[in-house]
Scaffold this motif. Structure first.
Motif, PDB file in Angstrom:
ATOM      1  N   SER A  13       0.822  -1.218   0.000  1.00  0.00           N
ATOM      2  CA  SER A  13       0.000   0.000   0.000  1.00  0.00           C
ATOM      3  C   SER A  13       0.857   1.270   0.000  1.00  0.00           C
ATOM      4  O   SER A  13       0.427   2.314  -0.467  1.00  0.00           O
ATOM      5  CB  SER A  13      -0.928   0.001   1.213  1.00  0.00           C
ATOM      6  OG  SER A  13      -0.155  -0.011   2.405  1.00  0.00           O
ATOM      7  N   GLN A  14       2.093   1.189   0.510  1.00  0.00           N
ATOM      8  CA  GLN A  14       2.951   2.397   0.600  1.00  0.00           C
ATOM      9  C   GLN A  14       3.635   2.731  -0.725  1.00  0.00           C
ATOM     10  O   GLN A  14       4.350   3.727  -0.812  1.00  0.00           O
ATOM     11  CB  GLN A  14       4.079   2.200   1.617  1.00  0.00           C
ATOM     12  CG  GLN A  14       3.655   1.756   2.990  1.00  0.00           C
ATOM     13  CD  GLN A  14       3.827   0.248   3.126  1.00  0.00           C
ATOM     14  OE1 GLN A  14       3.393  -0.512   2.252  1.00  0.00           O
ATOM     15  NE2 GLN A  14       4.427  -0.189   4.216  1.00  0.00           N
ATOM     16  N   VAL A  15       3.469   1.868  -1.737  1.00  0.00           N
ATOM     17  CA  VAL A  15       4.169   2.084  -3.005  1.00  0.00           C
ATOM     18  C   VAL A  15       3.192   2.509  -4.099  1.00  0.00           C
ATOM     19  O   VAL A  15       2.130   1.896  -4.263  1.00  0.00           O
ATOM     20  CB  VAL A  15       4.905   0.791  -3.450  1.00  0.00           C
ATOM     21  CG1 VAL A  15       5.612   0.993  -4.786  1.00  0.00           C
ATOM     22  CG2 VAL A  15       5.906   0.347  -2.377  1.00  0.00           C
ATOM     23  N   TRP A  16       3.572   3.573  -4.821  1.00  0.00           N
ATOM     24  CA  TRP A  16       2.813   4.023  -5.989  1.00  0.00           C
ATOM     25  C   TRP A  16       3.715   3.896  -7.204  1.00  0.00           C
ATOM     26  O   TRP A  16       4.953   4.001  -7.079  1.00  0.00           O
ATOM     27  CB  TRP A  16       2.366   5.480  -5.801  1.00  0.00           C
ATOM     28  CG  TRP A  16       1.462   5.649  -4.617  1.00  0.00           C
ATOM     29  CD1 TRP A  16       1.854   5.786  -3.314  1.00  0.00           C
ATOM     30  CD2 TRP A  16       0.037   5.642  -4.602  1.00  0.00           C
ATOM     31  NE1 TRP A  16       0.752   5.881  -2.491  1.00  0.00           N
ATOM     32  CE2 TRP A  16      -0.379   5.805  -3.259  1.00  0.00           C
ATOM     33  CE3 TRP A  16      -0.939   5.539  -5.597  1.00  0.00           C
ATOM     34  CZ2 TRP A  16      -1.727   5.849  -2.888  1.00  0.00           C
ATOM     35  CZ3 TRP A  16      -2.278   5.592  -5.229  1.00  0.00           C
ATOM     36  CH2 TRP A  16      -2.671   5.742  -3.896  1.00  0.00           C
ATOM     37  N   ALA A  17       3.143   3.684  -8.379  1.00  0.00           N
ATOM     38  CA  ALA A  17       3.971   3.392  -9.551  1.00  0.00           C
ATOM     39  C   ALA A  17       3.972   4.527 -10.571  1.00  0.00           C
ATOM     40  O   ALA A  17       2.960   5.193 -10.794  1.00  0.00           O
ATOM     41  CB  ALA A  17       3.477   2.111 -10.216  1.00  0.00           C
ATOM     42  N   VAL A  18       5.143   4.720 -11.174  1.00  0.00           N
ATOM     43  CA  VAL A  18       5.315   5.648 -12.295  1.00  0.00           C
ATOM     44  C   VAL A  18       5.835   4.800 -13.455  1.00  0.00           C
ATOM     45  O   VAL A  18       6.818   4.079 -13.288  1.00  0.00           O
ATOM     46  CB  VAL A  18       6.326   6.762 -11.931  1.00  0.00           C
ATOM     47  CG1 VAL A  18       6.568   7.685 -13.114  1.00  0.00           C
ATOM     48  CG2 VAL A  18       5.840   7.556 -10.712  1.00  0.00           C
ATOM     49  N   VAL A  19       5.161   4.860 -14.604  1.00  0.00           N
ATOM     50  CA  VAL A  19       5.553   4.000 -15.727  1.00  0.00           C
ATOM     51  C   VAL A  19       6.010   4.832 -16.929  1.00  0.00           C
ATOM     52  O   VAL A  19       5.445   5.888 -17.214  1.00  0.00           O
ATOM     53  CB  VAL A  19       4.396   3.052 -16.160  1.00  0.00           C
ATOM     54  CG1 VAL A  19       4.009   2.114 -15.020  1.00  0.00           C
ATOM     55  CG2 VAL A  19       3.178   3.828 -16.653  1.00  0.00           C
ATOM     56  N   GLY A  20       7.048   4.330 -17.603  1.00  0.00           N
ATOM     57  CA  GLY A  20       7.535   5.050 -18.775  1.00  0.00           C
ATOM     58  C   GLY A  20       8.929   4.597 -19.163  1.00  0.00           C
ATOM     59  O   GLY A  20       9.510   3.721 -18.518  1.00  0.00           O
ATOM     60  N   THR A  21       9.449   5.203 -20.235  1.00  0.00           N
ATOM     61  CA  THR A  21      10.773   4.843 -20.752  1.00  0.00           C
ATOM     62  C   THR A  21      11.741   6.011 -20.605  1.00  0.00           C
ATOM     63  O   THR A  21      11.484   7.124 -21.084  1.00  0.00           O
ATOM     64  CB  THR A  21      10.663   4.403 -22.230  1.00  0.00           C
ATOM     65  OG1 THR A  21       9.871   3.205 -22.294  1.00  0.00           O
ATOM     66  CG2 THR A  21      12.039   4.114 -22.832  1.00  0.00           C
ATOM     67  N   HIS A  22      12.834   5.740 -19.908  1.00  0.00           N
ATOM     68  CA  HIS A  22      13.913   6.690 -19.629  1.00  0.00           C
ATOM     69  C   HIS A  22      14.619   7.059 -20.945  1.00  0.00           C
ATOM     70  O   HIS A  22      14.699   6.231 -21.854  1.00  0.00           O
ATOM     71  CB  HIS A  22      14.894   5.976 -18.686  1.00  0.00           C
ATOM     72  CG  HIS A  22      15.919   6.832 -18.042  1.00  0.00           C
ATOM     73  ND1 HIS A  22      16.993   7.329 -18.730  1.00  0.00           N
ATOM     74  CD2 HIS A  22      16.056   7.248 -16.761  1.00  0.00           C
ATOM     75  CE1 HIS A  22      17.758   8.040 -17.889  1.00  0.00           C
ATOM     76  NE2 HIS A  22      17.212   8.001 -16.686  1.00  0.00           N
ATOM     77  N   PRO A  23      15.172   8.283 -21.023  1.00  0.00           N
ATOM     78  CA  PRO A  23      15.904   8.635 -22.258  1.00  0.00           C
ATOM     79  C   PRO A  23      17.044   7.665 -22.588  1.00  0.00           C
ATOM     80  O   PRO A  23      17.322   7.427 -23.771  1.00  0.00           O
ATOM     81  CB  PRO A  23      16.433  10.046 -21.977  1.00  0.00           C
ATOM     82  CG  PRO A  23      16.188  10.311 -20.526  1.00  0.00           C
ATOM     83  CD  PRO A  23      15.073   9.419 -20.115  1.00  0.00           C
ATOM     84  N   HIS A  24      17.690   7.085 -21.568  1.00  0.00           N
ATOM     85  CA  HIS A  24      18.747   6.090 -21.842  1.00  0.00           C
ATOM     86  C   HIS A  24      18.203   4.931 -22.672  1.00  0.00           C
ATOM     87  O   HIS A  24      18.914   4.339 -23.472  1.00  0.00           O
ATOM     88  CB  HIS A  24      19.288   5.471 -20.541  1.00  0.00           C
ATOM     89  CG  HIS A  24      20.118   6.391 -19.713  1.00  0.00           C
ATOM     90  ND1 HIS A  24      20.596   7.590 -20.168  1.00  0.00           N
ATOM     91  CD2 HIS A  24      20.576   6.264 -18.440  1.00  0.00           C
ATOM     92  CE1 HIS A  24      21.314   8.162 -19.199  1.00  0.00           C
ATOM     93  NE2 HIS A  24      21.310   7.388 -18.147  1.00  0.00           N
ATOM     94  N   ASP A  25      16.940   4.575 -22.391  1.00  0.00           N
ATOM     95  CA  ASP A  25      16.339   3.393 -23.019  1.00  0.00           C
ATOM     96  C   ASP A  25      15.410   3.753 -24.169  1.00  0.00           C
ATOM     97  O   ASP A  25      14.663   2.895 -24.640  1.00  0.00           O
ATOM     98  CB  ASP A  25      15.566   2.597 -21.955  1.00  0.00           C
ATOM     99  CG  ASP A  25      16.489   2.119 -20.857  1.00  0.00           C
ATOM    100  OD1 ASP A  25      17.234   1.163 -21.105  1.00  0.00           O
ATOM    101  OD2 ASP A  25      16.503   2.740 -19.772  1.00  0.00           O
ATOM    102  N   ALA A  26      15.474   5.007 -24.610  1.00  0.00           N
ATOM    103  CA  ALA A  26      14.548   5.463 -25.662  1.00  0.00           C
ATOM    104  C   ALA A  26      14.579   4.542 -26.879  1.00  0.00           C
ATOM    105  O   ALA A  26      13.552   4.305 -27.513  1.00  0.00           O
ATOM    106  CB  ALA A  26      14.882   6.903 -26.066  1.00  0.00           C
ATOM    107  N   LYS A  27      15.741   3.987 -27.175  1.00  0.00           N
ATOM    108  CA  LYS A  27      15.841   3.120 -28.362  1.00  0.00           C
ATOM    109  C   LYS A  27      15.035   1.830 -28.221  1.00  0.00           C
ATOM    110  O   LYS A  27      14.768   1.159 -29.209  1.00  0.00           O
ATOM    111  CB  LYS A  27      17.301   2.829 -28.717  1.00  0.00           C
ATOM    112  CG  LYS A  27      18.138   2.219 -27.624  1.00  0.00           C
ATOM    113  CD  LYS A  27      19.599   2.092 -28.110  1.00  0.00           C
ATOM    114  CE  LYS A  27      20.520   1.452 -27.091  1.00  0.00           C
ATOM    115  NZ  LYS A  27      20.667   2.217 -25.843  1.00  0.00           N
ATOM    116  N   SER A  28      14.627   1.493 -26.978  1.00  0.00           N
ATOM    117  CA  SER A  28      13.824   0.267 -26.796  1.00  0.00           C
ATOM    118  C   SER A  28      12.314   0.566 -26.815  1.00  0.00           C
ATOM    119  O   SER A  28      11.496  -0.348 -26.740  1.00  0.00           O
ATOM    120  CB  SER A  28      14.179  -0.406 -25.466  1.00  0.00           C
ATOM    121  OG  SER A  28      13.579   0.290 -24.377  1.00  0.00           O
TER     122      SER A  28
END
Ligand code: NI
Length: 257
Positions: free
Chosen positions: A54-69
Motif C-alpha cells: 500500500s505504501q508504493v505508488w507506480a510511475v511508468v515510462g521509458t527513460h531517455p537512456h532506453d529510448a531506443k527500446s
C-alpha cells in the motif's frame, strides 16, 4: 511524514531488500514511495510492487537512456497501466545528453510521444533532463497545450535562471542526495524554487547523500535531503517535510487516485 517521490527499488542493488526497505518506511518517517520504471520491464515491476504494498505508488515510462527500446508494446502497456489506481504518473521521460545512451533524435521523439501519453492518460509527467535543458524547453514549448496535468523536474540539476524558464510551464522541482555533495552549489537554485513547487526524492539506489556516499541509496536517506533543504532555507526540517508532502499530494493525487 515524507513522500520519497522517486525510487528504483526494482534495481538489482535493492531488489533483494524490497520487503525490508518497505516495511521500515514508517519507522523512518516516510509515508510512501514512488517506484519509477525506466523501460517496459521495470515499469511492469513498478506496477506489480505497487499492487503488493500500500505504501508504493507506480510511475511508468521509458527513460531517455532506453529510448531506443521504446515501441508500440511499451506504449500500449503504459496506456493500460495508467488506468490502474496505483499508477500516478508517466516517467521517467526526457533527454540525457550527458550519457547519450540512445541517439538524440530518438530521445526527442520518444520524449514527445510520452508527453502526449501523459496528456491522453490524464497523468503528470516526471522528467529526467541532463545536459539537455535547452532542447527540453523547446519540446515543452511545442507541447504547451499537453502539459495540463503537471510536470515534475526530477533530480533538477540546472541553474536558477532555468528554474524561471520551467516555471513558465508550471513545473515542480524535486531534489535528492546531490544537493548534499560538497561541490553541489545548489543553494541559489533551491532558494529560487517557490515553496509550493518543491519536492524531495532519493532516486535510490543512485545519488546517495553525504555521509553515505559509496553505498547504495535507500528511501530512509530522504531525511538527509529534507535536512539539507531546511538548512539552506534556514527553517525546521518539519516545515520542509510538511510543505514537500503537500506539494507531492497536490501534483500527483489531485486527479482522484
Ligand atoms: Ni530515476
Amino acid at each position: 511524514m515524507i513522500i520519497d517521490s522517486h525510487c528504483h527499488l526494482s534495481d538489482a542493488r535493492l531488489k533483494d531488500r524490497q520487503e525490508e526497505i518497505i516495511s521500515s518506511l514508517s519507522a523512518n518517517g516516510i509515508e510512501s514511495v514512488f517506484e519509477v520504471g525506466w523501460d517496459l520491464q521495470s515499469s511492469k515491476d513498478a506496477l506489480e510492487l505497487s499492487r503488493k504494498y500500500s505504501q508504493v505508488w507506480a510511475v511508468v515510462g521509458t527513460h531517455p537512456h532506453d529510448a531506443k527500446s521504446y515501441d508500440d508494446e511499451s506504449e500500449s502497456f503504459y496506456k493500460r497501466a495508467a488506468q490502474d489506481k496505483k499508477v500516478i504518473a508517466i516517467g521517467e521521460i526526457g533527454l540525457d545528453y550527458y550519457y547519450d545512451l540512445s541517439p538524440r533524435e530518438t530521445q526527442k521523439d520518444v520524449f514527445a510521444r510520452q508527453i502526449c501519453l501523459a496528456y491522453e492518460t490524464g497523468l503528470p509527467a516526471v522528467l529526467h533532463i541532463r545536459d539537455a535543458y535547452k532542447d527540453a524547453l523547446d519540446i515543452l514549448a511545442a507541447h504547451r497545450d499537453k502539459l495540463n496535468h503537471g510536470v515534475l523536474m526530477h533530480c533538477y540539476s540546472s541553474s536558477a535562471e532555468m528554474v524561471r524558464e520551467f516555471l513558465r510551464y508550471d513545473c515542480y522541482f524535486a531534489f535528492g542526495g546531490a544537493i548534499t555533495f560538497k561541490n553541489a552549489k545548489k543553494d541559489d537554485v533551491i532558494k529560487v524554487v517557490p515553496d509550493d513547487r518543491l519536492l524531495v526524492e532519493t532516486d535510490c539506489p543512485y545519488m546517495t547523500p553525504v555521509p553515505f556516499r559509496g553505498q547504495p541509496n535507500e528511501p530512509k536517506y530522504v531525511n538527509l535531503v529534507v535536512n539539507k533543504i531546511a538548512e539552506i532555507k534556514q527553517t525546521d526540517a518539519k516545515v520542509i517535510a510538511d510543505l514537500t508532502y503537500q506539494n507531492t499530494q497536490r501534483l500527483f493525487f489531485k486527479y482522484g487516485k
